[in-house]
Design an enzyme around this catalytic site. Structure first.
Site, PDB file in Angstrom:
ATOM      1  N   CYS A 122       5.364  -7.454  -2.328  1.00 19.79           N
ATOM      2  CA  CYS A 122       5.761  -8.306  -1.209  1.00 19.79           C
ATOM      3  C   CYS A 122       5.440  -7.606   0.113  1.00 19.79           C
ATOM      4  O   CYS A 122       5.013  -6.458   0.146  1.00 19.79           O
ATOM      5  CB  CYS A 122       7.245  -8.631  -1.301  1.00 19.79           C
ATOM      6  SG  CYS A 122       8.298  -7.170  -1.146  1.00 19.79           S
TER       7      CYS A 122
ATOM      8  N   ALA B 286       7.198  -4.415   0.583  1.00 19.16           N
ATOM      9  CA  ALA B 286       6.574  -3.333  -0.189  1.00 19.16           C
ATOM     10  C   ALA B 286       5.403  -2.722   0.579  1.00 19.16           C
ATOM     11  O   ALA B 286       5.247  -1.500   0.630  1.00 19.16           O
ATOM     12  CB  ALA B 286       6.098  -3.838  -1.546  1.00 19.16           C
TER      13      ALA B 286
ATOM     14  N   ARG C 241       5.486   6.014  -5.064  1.00 22.80           N
ATOM     15  CA  ARG C 241       4.132   6.321  -4.579  1.00 22.80           C
ATOM     16  C   ARG C 241       4.129   7.751  -4.040  1.00 22.80           C
ATOM     17  O   ARG C 241       4.880   8.069  -3.128  1.00 22.80           O
ATOM     18  CB  ARG C 241       3.779   5.326  -3.476  1.00 22.80           C
ATOM     19  CG  ARG C 241       2.370   5.457  -2.888  1.00 22.80           C
ATOM     20  CD  ARG C 241       2.174   4.237  -2.032  1.00 22.80           C
ATOM     21  NE  ARG C 241       0.911   4.138  -1.342  1.00 22.80           N
ATOM     22  CZ  ARG C 241       0.762   4.427  -0.047  1.00 22.80           C
ATOM     23  NH1 ARG C 241       1.756   4.912   0.658  1.00 22.80           N
ATOM     24  NH2 ARG C 241      -0.406   4.246   0.533  1.00 22.80           N
TER      25      ARG C 241
ATOM     26  N   HIS D  68       1.228  -4.311   5.485  1.00 19.93           N
ATOM     27  CA  HIS D  68       0.420  -3.293   6.165  1.00 19.93           C
ATOM     28  C   HIS D  68       0.283  -3.663   7.635  1.00 19.93           C
ATOM     29  O   HIS D  68       0.437  -2.838   8.529  1.00 19.93           O
ATOM     30  CB  HIS D  68      -0.989  -3.197   5.574  1.00 19.93           C
ATOM     31  CG  HIS D  68      -1.030  -2.975   4.088  1.00 19.93           C
ATOM     32  ND1 HIS D  68      -2.063  -3.415   3.308  1.00 19.93           N
ATOM     33  CD2 HIS D  68      -0.157  -2.368   3.254  1.00 19.93           C
ATOM     34  CE1 HIS D  68      -1.843  -3.065   2.052  1.00 19.93           C
ATOM     35  NE2 HIS D  68      -0.689  -2.440   1.991  1.00 19.93           N
TER      36      HIS D  68
HETATM   37  S1  CFN Z   1      -1.479  -0.947  -0.667  1.00 25.57           S
HETATM   38 FE1  CFN Z   1      -3.300   0.296  -0.153  1.00 25.57          FE
HETATM   39  S2  CFN Z   1      -3.239   1.860   1.364  1.00 25.57           S
HETATM   40  S3  CFN Z   1      -5.197  -0.704   0.194  1.00 25.57           S
HETATM   41 FE2  CFN Z   1      -5.440   0.820  -1.351  1.00 25.57          FE
HETATM   42  S4  CFN Z   1      -6.170   2.610  -0.349  1.00 25.57           S
HETATM   43 FE3  CFN Z   1      -4.116   0.923  -3.530  1.00 25.57          FE
HETATM   44  S5  CFN Z   1      -2.682  -0.590  -4.190  1.00 25.57           S
HETATM   45 MO1  CFN Z   1      -1.789   1.447  -4.795  1.00 25.57          MO
HETATM   46  S6  CFN Z   1      -0.607   1.948  -2.881  1.00 25.57           S
HETATM   47 FE4  CFN Z   1      -2.629   2.759  -2.594  1.00 25.57          FE
HETATM   48 FE5  CFN Z   1      -3.993   2.729  -0.470  1.00 25.57          FE
HETATM   49 FE6  CFN Z   1      -5.325   1.243   1.160  1.00 25.57          FE
HETATM   50 FE7  CFN Z   1      -2.003   0.347  -2.340  1.00 25.57          FE
HETATM   51  S7  CFN Z   1      -2.955   4.519  -1.296  1.00 25.57           S
HETATM   52  S8  CFN Z   1      -3.604   2.795  -4.523  1.00 25.57           S
HETATM   53  S9  CFN Z   1      -6.261   0.239  -3.317  1.00 25.57           S
HETATM   54  N1  CFN Z   1      -3.615   1.313  -1.767  1.00 25.57           N
END
Ligand code: CFN
Length: 471
Positions: free
Chosen positions: A51, A54, A85, A180
């Site tokens: 969400c 999150a 995470r 984000h």
């Molecule tokens: S939300 Fe992002 S912040 S978009 Fe990416 S590289 Fe993944 S889903 Mo898991 S939490 Fe993670 Fe980053 Fe950018 Fe998320 S560190 S692996 S593909 N990610």
């Protein structure tokens, strides 16, 4: 041509596409249009998406190491966003503690503003070293109309440090991606530029969109520093509140995750004129390219070539050895978003090809970057659910599945070697040296002795690669 997963809702066909023989996208509903993405999940589809809360609490705000991370909502929202995470830092306050206003039924009926104010004051008194309080709104407190912004203002006057209120209630948007955006905008509005330090920042950079997953920064920060560059702020892996306040001083923004953090680079460009470059800090060619681009901006090209040559010489023998063992393997990558396209080149450097790609919340720009790099005949699927993933694993029989912990045991049960790309099996995976770790984990997954036992048992022989394209 029409193709779709058998075990899914008919509406999902527009989220599935093949790269056709002409290199064009062929969508599952036969229209030939681009894959549908970043839209609301089809009702009845058991999505794996997160969400907005999150995306804001877990991804962007959560890594800030010296802020009190306070959820305004029920305790479950705080518990399930805590510690999943590994966005590490050189201190562990942000990983160790989570805070919550603990909204209960009475608060939902009579309002939770007083309780929130009290929670901020209490938390800040308990942890006086924290530099700010980050308050995250949730569905329940938004629905009852608590004015968290106003409470944050009152609290700020009482505790004398920033109280940053994120309007990241879970139901906003269609996935964590909206979170984000909210995280970027709020940090920019409330913190960036709130201090004007003296000094020479002419050779300084921010690393935007790295979250220091399992210490990824150890694989690339020293490389930028070896060029003679000073890193002011990381957005937001291993960052302090004070770093965020002065990040507007940087001469250049280096943007790595271009899904979760391009927003702040764009806002800095608009307000402060800070230029930015987009980079990928995974894989040999990409990492070298990132250093070259940064060096070119500052006129440090010669130094960059020395640094790159030194690093590549160090890792090349390992990469060559792994490449021999991994060569020709067919990969299914499923990540949140950009990691899918960040890794296609890296996998090729290890001799592997991405034949199926999926993202949870990718946008059109992510899918374009995926389509441009995958081979003809490759399948792309947006926001896949578990029955679809199961069908892909069974019908396409990839040699390797790079995904997350949600899919790990499904992969094992179906006999498909698996590597965890979100939080890393070991890590770090970025930079030159991290790639050796990544290759080692892939090799371990592919050549685990258990597969010999399984393959000796009666198991339907995997269909040949082309016949397996049943979609
Ligand atoms: S939300 Fe992002 S912040 S978009 Fe990416 S590289 Fe993944 S889903 Mo898991 S939490 Fe993670 Fe980053 Fe950018 Fe998320 S560190 S692996 S593909 N990610």
């Amino acid at each position: 041509m029409q193709f779709k997963c058998n075990q899914t809702l008919p509406e999902r066909a527009i989220h599935i596409a093949l790269k056709g023989p002409d290199g064009k996208c062929q969508r599952g509903d036969g229209t030939g249009c681009f894959i549908a993405n970043n839209v609301a999940t089809t009702p009845g589809d058991m999505t794996e998406r997160g969400c907005t809360y999150a995306g804001c609490r877990g991804v962007v705000g959560g890594p800030v190491k010296d802020a009190i991370q306070l959820t305004h909502g029920p305790i479950g929202c705080a518990f399930f966003s805590w510690g999943y995470r590994p966005h590490l830092a050189d201190s562990d306050f942000h990983m160790k503690y989570t805070f919550v206003s603990d909204m209960n039924e009475t608060n939902i009926v009579f309002g939770g503003e007083k309780k929130l104010l009290q929670s901020i004051i209490e938390a800040s008194a308990e942890f006086p070293d924290a530099k700010a309080v980050f308050v995250y709104n949730t569905c329940s407190t938004a629905l009852i109309g608590d004015d968290g912004r106003d409470v944050a203002k009152q609290a700020e006057a009482i505790i004398g440090k920033p109280v940053v209120f994120f309007e990241c209630e879970g139901f906003r948007g269609v996935s964590q991606s909206m979170g984000h955006h909210v995280g970027n905008e709020t940090i920019f509005r409330q913190l960036v530029g709130s201090i004007e330090p003296e000094g020479d920042f002419s050779r300084s950079i921010n690393i935007i969109g790295d979250y220091n997953i399992k210490n990824d920064i150890r694989t690339f920060e020293y490389l930028f520093e070896a060029l003679g560059l000073q890193i002011i702020a990381r957005f937001t892996g291993n960052v302090s509140v004070d770093d965020l306040k002065i990040m507007h001083k940087a001469a250049l923004n280096i943007v790595h995750c271009q899904r979760s953090a391009t927003y702040i680079a764009d806002m800095m460009k608009e307000k402060y004129g800070t230029p930015s470059i987009n980079v990928t800090l995974w894989g040999i060619r990409n990492m070298a390219q990132a250093l070259r681009a940064a060096a070119a901006f500052f006129g440090l090209e010669t130094r960059a070539e020395e640094v790159i040559a030194h690093e590549v010489t160090r890792i090349q023998p390992y990469i060559d050895a792994y490449r021999q063992r991994l060569h020709g393997k067919r990969v299914f990558i499923y990540q949140g978003g950009p990691r899918v396209w960040h890794w296609i080149e890296l996998l090729r450097e290890l001799g592997m090809e991405t034949e199926t790609a999926a993202t949870t919340f990718g946008h059109t720009d992510d899918y374009e970057k995926i389509f441009n790099q995958i081979p003809e005949g490759a399948l792309v699927i947006d926001n896949p659910n578990v029955p679809e993933i199961e069908e892909i694993l069974n019908r396409r029989r990839p040699d390797l599945f790079i995904s997350g912990n949600k899919e790990r045991y499904l992969a094992y049960k179906l006999g498909v070697p698996f590597v965890n790309g979100h939080t890393y099996d070991t890590g770090p995976y970025a930079g030159f040296v991290g790639m050796v770790n990544f290759a080692r984990d892939i090799d371990k997954a592919l050549h685990a002795p258990v597969w010999n036992i399984l393959h000796q048992r009666a198991r339907p022989a995997p269909a040949t690669h082309h016949a397996a394209h049943g979609f």
